[in-house]
Design a protein around this motif. Structure first.
Motif, PDB file in Angstrom:
ATOM      1  N   LEU A  11       0.839  -1.196   0.000  1.00 11.30           N
ATOM      2  CA  LEU A  11       0.000   0.000   0.000  1.00 11.30           C
ATOM      3  C   LEU A  11       0.876   1.248   0.000  1.00 11.30           C
ATOM      4  CD1 LEU A  11      -2.693  -1.098   2.609  1.00 11.30           C
ATOM      5  CD2 LEU A  11      -2.901  -1.054   0.112  1.00 11.30           C
ATOM      6  N   LYS A  12       0.557   2.158  -0.909  1.00 12.18           N
ATOM      7  CA  LYS A  12       1.328   3.392  -1.021  1.00 12.18           C
ATOM      8  C   LYS A  12       0.472   4.627  -0.701  1.00 12.18           C
ATOM      9  CE  LYS A  12       4.606   1.576  -4.443  1.00 12.18           C
ATOM     10  NZ  LYS A  12       4.671   0.337  -3.787  1.00 12.18           N
ATOM     11  N   ARG A  13      -0.722   4.377  -0.241  1.00  6.89           N
ATOM     12  CA  ARG A  13      -1.643   5.462   0.095  1.00  6.89           C
ATOM     13  C   ARG A  13      -2.206   5.212   1.485  1.00  6.89           C
ATOM     14  NH1 ARG A  13      -3.111   5.047  -5.627  1.00  6.89           N
ATOM     15  NH2 ARG A  13      -2.559   7.043  -6.562  1.00  6.89           N
ATOM     16  N   PRO A  14      -2.727   6.260   2.098  1.00  2.08           N
ATOM     17  CA  PRO A  14      -3.367   6.056   3.405  1.00  2.08           C
ATOM     18  C   PRO A  14      -4.567   5.105   3.284  1.00  2.08           C
ATOM     19  CG  PRO A  14      -3.099   8.392   2.920  1.00  2.08           C
ATOM     20  CD  PRO A  14      -2.740   7.644   1.673  1.00  2.08           C
ATOM     21  N   VAL A  15      -4.827   4.374   4.340  1.00  3.53           N
ATOM     22  CA  VAL A  15      -5.968   3.458   4.378  1.00  3.53           C
ATOM     23  C   VAL A  15      -7.081   4.102   5.190  1.00  3.53           C
ATOM     24  CG1 VAL A  15      -6.766   1.193   5.180  1.00  3.53           C
ATOM     25  CG2 VAL A  15      -4.483   1.426   4.157  1.00  3.53           C
ATOM     26  N   TRP A  16      -8.259   4.182   4.570  1.00  2.00           N
ATOM     27  CA  TRP A  16      -9.459   4.651   5.253  1.00  2.00           C
ATOM     28  C   TRP A  16     -10.386   3.452   5.386  1.00  2.00           C
ATOM     29  CZ3 TRP A  16     -11.769  10.011   3.752  1.00  2.00           C
ATOM     30  CH2 TRP A  16     -10.768  10.983   3.770  1.00  2.00           C
ATOM     31  N   ILE A  17     -10.910   3.245   6.579  1.00  2.00           N
ATOM     32  CA  ILE A  17     -11.834   2.132   6.796  1.00  2.00           C
ATOM     33  C   ILE A  17     -13.120   2.692   7.385  1.00  2.00           C
ATOM     34  CG2 ILE A  17     -12.218  -0.048   7.987  1.00  2.00           C
ATOM     35  CD1 ILE A  17      -9.279  -0.637   7.642  1.00  2.00           C
ATOM     36  N   ASN A  18     -14.224   2.335   6.728  1.00  2.00           N
ATOM     37  CA  ASN A  18     -15.531   2.911   7.019  1.00  2.00           C
ATOM     38  C   ASN A  18     -16.466   1.937   7.703  1.00  2.00           C
ATOM     39  OD1 ASN A  18     -18.511   3.071   5.694  1.00  2.00           O
ATOM     40  ND2 ASN A  18     -17.760   5.085   6.244  1.00  2.00           N
ATOM     41  N   ALA A  19     -17.263   2.476   8.625  1.00  2.00           N
ATOM     42  CA  ALA A  19     -18.386   1.739   9.207  1.00  2.00           C
ATOM     43  C   ALA A  19     -19.389   2.737   9.758  1.00  2.00           C
ATOM     44  CB  ALA A  19     -17.918   0.812  10.324  1.00  2.00           C
ATOM     45  N   ASP A  20     -20.658   2.395   9.631  1.00  2.00           N
ATOM     46  CA  ASP A  20     -21.714   3.173  10.275  1.00  2.00           C
ATOM     47  C   ASP A  20     -21.885   2.596  11.671  1.00  2.00           C
ATOM     48  OD1 ASP A  20     -22.092   4.768   8.062  1.00  2.00           O
ATOM     49  OD2 ASP A  20     -23.716   3.543   7.258  1.00  2.00           O
ATOM     50  N   ILE A  21     -21.476   3.374  12.679  1.00  2.00           N
ATOM     51  CA  ILE A  21     -21.448   2.871  14.048  1.00  2.00           C
ATOM     52  C   ILE A  21     -22.582   3.410  14.912  1.00  2.00           C
ATOM     53  CG2 ILE A  21     -18.963   2.417  13.996  1.00  2.00           C
ATOM     54  CD1 ILE A  21     -18.631   5.035  15.672  1.00  2.00           C
ATOM     55  N   LEU A  22     -23.350   4.368  14.380  1.00  2.00           N
ATOM     56  CA  LEU A  22     -24.465   4.938  15.143  1.00  2.00           C
ATOM     57  C   LEU A  22     -25.688   5.111  14.246  1.00  2.00           C
ATOM     58  CD1 LEU A  22     -22.649   7.771  17.160  1.00  2.00           C
ATOM     59  CD2 LEU A  22     -23.526   5.602  18.053  1.00  2.00           C
ATOM     60  N   PRO A  23     -26.878   5.008  14.837  1.00  2.00           N
ATOM     61  CA  PRO A  23     -28.080   5.327  14.050  1.00  2.00           C
ATOM     62  C   PRO A  23     -28.121   6.829  13.778  1.00  2.00           C
ATOM     63  CG  PRO A  23     -28.660   4.562  16.275  1.00  2.00           C
ATOM     64  CD  PRO A  23     -27.169   4.561  16.183  1.00  2.00           C
ATOM     65  N   GLY A  24     -28.540   7.166  12.560  1.00  2.00           N
ATOM     66  CA  GLY A  24     -28.603   8.565  12.170  1.00  2.00           C
ATOM     67  C   GLY A  24     -29.976   8.944  11.664  1.00  2.00           C
ATOM     68  N   VAL A  41      -9.767  -3.052  13.883  1.00  2.00           N
ATOM     69  CA  VAL A  41      -9.079  -2.270  12.845  1.00  2.00           C
ATOM     70  C   VAL A  41      -7.742  -1.763  13.374  1.00  2.00           C
ATOM     71  CG1 VAL A  41      -9.172  -0.151  11.472  1.00  2.00           C
ATOM     72  CG2 VAL A  41     -11.178  -1.636  11.601  1.00  2.00           C
ATOM     73  N   THR A  42      -7.731  -1.224  14.567  1.00  2.00           N
ATOM     74  CA  THR A  42      -6.507  -0.669  15.143  1.00  2.00           C
ATOM     75  C   THR A  42      -5.439  -1.743  15.340  1.00  2.00           C
ATOM     76  OG1 THR A  42      -7.799   1.054  16.234  1.00  2.00           O
ATOM     77  CG2 THR A  42      -5.589   0.682  17.071  1.00  2.00           C
ATOM     78  N   SER A  43      -5.858  -2.957  15.654  1.00  2.00           N
ATOM     79  CA  SER A  43      -4.871  -4.029  15.851  1.00  2.00           C
ATOM     80  C   SER A  43      -4.155  -4.376  14.543  1.00  2.00           C
ATOM     81  CB  SER A  43      -5.526  -5.271  16.461  1.00  2.00           C
ATOM     82  OG  SER A  43      -6.356  -5.920  15.520  1.00  2.00           O
ATOM     83  N   PHE A  44      -4.822  -4.234  13.421  1.00  2.00           N
ATOM     84  CA  PHE A  44      -4.213  -4.511  12.118  1.00  2.00           C
ATOM     85  C   PHE A  44      -3.540  -3.275  11.523  1.00  2.00           C
ATOM     86  CE2 PHE A  44      -7.026  -8.136  12.319  1.00  2.00           C
ATOM     87  CZ  PHE A  44      -6.327  -9.140  11.652  1.00  2.00           C
ATOM     88  N   PHE A  45      -4.203  -2.123  11.657  1.00  2.00           N
ATOM     89  CA  PHE A  45      -3.742  -0.876  11.044  1.00  2.00           C
ATOM     90  C   PHE A  45      -3.789   0.260  12.070  1.00  2.00           C
ATOM     91  CE2 PHE A  45      -5.023  -3.279   7.327  1.00  2.00           C
ATOM     92  CZ  PHE A  45      -4.044  -2.953   6.398  1.00  2.00           C
ATOM     93  N   PRO A  46      -2.757   0.359  12.901  1.00  2.00           N
ATOM     94  CA  PRO A  46      -2.787   1.416  13.922  1.00  2.00           C
ATOM     95  C   PRO A  46      -2.800   2.830  13.342  1.00  2.00           C
ATOM     96  CG  PRO A  46      -0.689   0.236  13.949  1.00  2.00           C
ATOM     97  CD  PRO A  46      -1.582  -0.481  12.985  1.00  2.00           C
ATOM     98  N   ASP A  47      -2.358   2.988  12.071  1.00  2.00           N
ATOM     99  CA  ASP A  47      -2.303   4.312  11.454  1.00  2.00           C
ATOM    100  C   ASP A  47      -3.458   4.584  10.494  1.00  2.00           C
ATOM    101  OD1 ASP A  47       0.089   4.810  12.807  1.00  2.00           O
ATOM    102  OD2 ASP A  47       1.270   3.906  11.198  1.00  2.00           O
ATOM    103  N   VAL A  48      -4.513   3.817  10.610  1.00  2.00           N
ATOM    104  CA  VAL A  48      -5.666   3.946   9.727  1.00  2.00           C
ATOM    105  C   VAL A  48      -6.342   5.309   9.919  1.00  2.00           C
ATOM    106  CG1 VAL A  48      -7.392   3.029  11.333  1.00  2.00           C
ATOM    107  CG2 VAL A  48      -7.677   2.660   8.891  1.00  2.00           C
TER     108      VAL A  48
END
Length: 163
Positions: A11-24, A41-48
């Motif tokens: 990977l040569k770019r930042p990793v963004w990981i998405n989830a809807d964690i709250l009702p909106g 996520v943090t355990s795999f990618f602390p710099d996510v």
């Protein structure tokens, strides 16, 4: 996460990981349980970069409420302990009526940003997007907009677009 782990060194770019964690607003989809998601996520990618959002819905025949203070404050409670950057994906058609809430949220940390996204059948205007662009610090807002509004928005802000 294991699939991403396998390609991590390439990977040569930042990793963004998405989830809807709250009702909106108008949301009826299930949310992802925030703590286990963030911990995994943090355990795999602390710099996510986390992209943490709300489930939302859009109903063209109804009045669509924006993001409430309760929703935004609950999100801040979850995110204020994180050390990673966090972008909040927010539905373009629901942002204008929630600008005060999001301005408050963005002022809580320089790690925070908004990602303005659009649903296929959402009803919003280029004027709404321009209002959002003028209301917030441009360095704290990303856009994920469908065509043809993306083209129209770029033209309105003076970005040359080649077809």
């Amino acid at each position: 996460m294991m699939l991403l782990e396998n390609v991590k060194k390439h990977l040569k770019r930042p990793v963004w990981i998405n989830a809807d964690i709250l009702p909106g607003p108008n949301g009826n989809s299930r949310v992802v349980d925030a703590k286990p998601f963030i911990d995994t996520v943090t355990s795999f990618f602390p710099d996510v970069t986390f992209s943490l959002g709300w489930t939302t819905g859009w109903h063209p025949e109804k009045v669509n409420e924006g993001y409430s203070w309760t929703m935004v404050k609950e999100m801040e409670c979850i995110c204020n302990e994180l050390s990673q950057p966090v972008t909040f994906p927010v539905r373009a058609a629901l942002v204008r009526q929630s600008c005060s809430q999001f301005l408050w949220l963005l002022k809580k940390s320089n790690r925070y940003s908004l990602t303005i996204w659009t649903g296929k059948n959402d009803n919003y205007s280029i004027e709404d997007l321009l209002y959002i662009r003028d209301y917030f610090d441009k360095k704290q807002v990303f856009y994920d907009i469908l065509e043809p509004q993306n083209y129209e928005f770029k033209q309105a802000i003076g970005i040359k677009v080649n077809l």
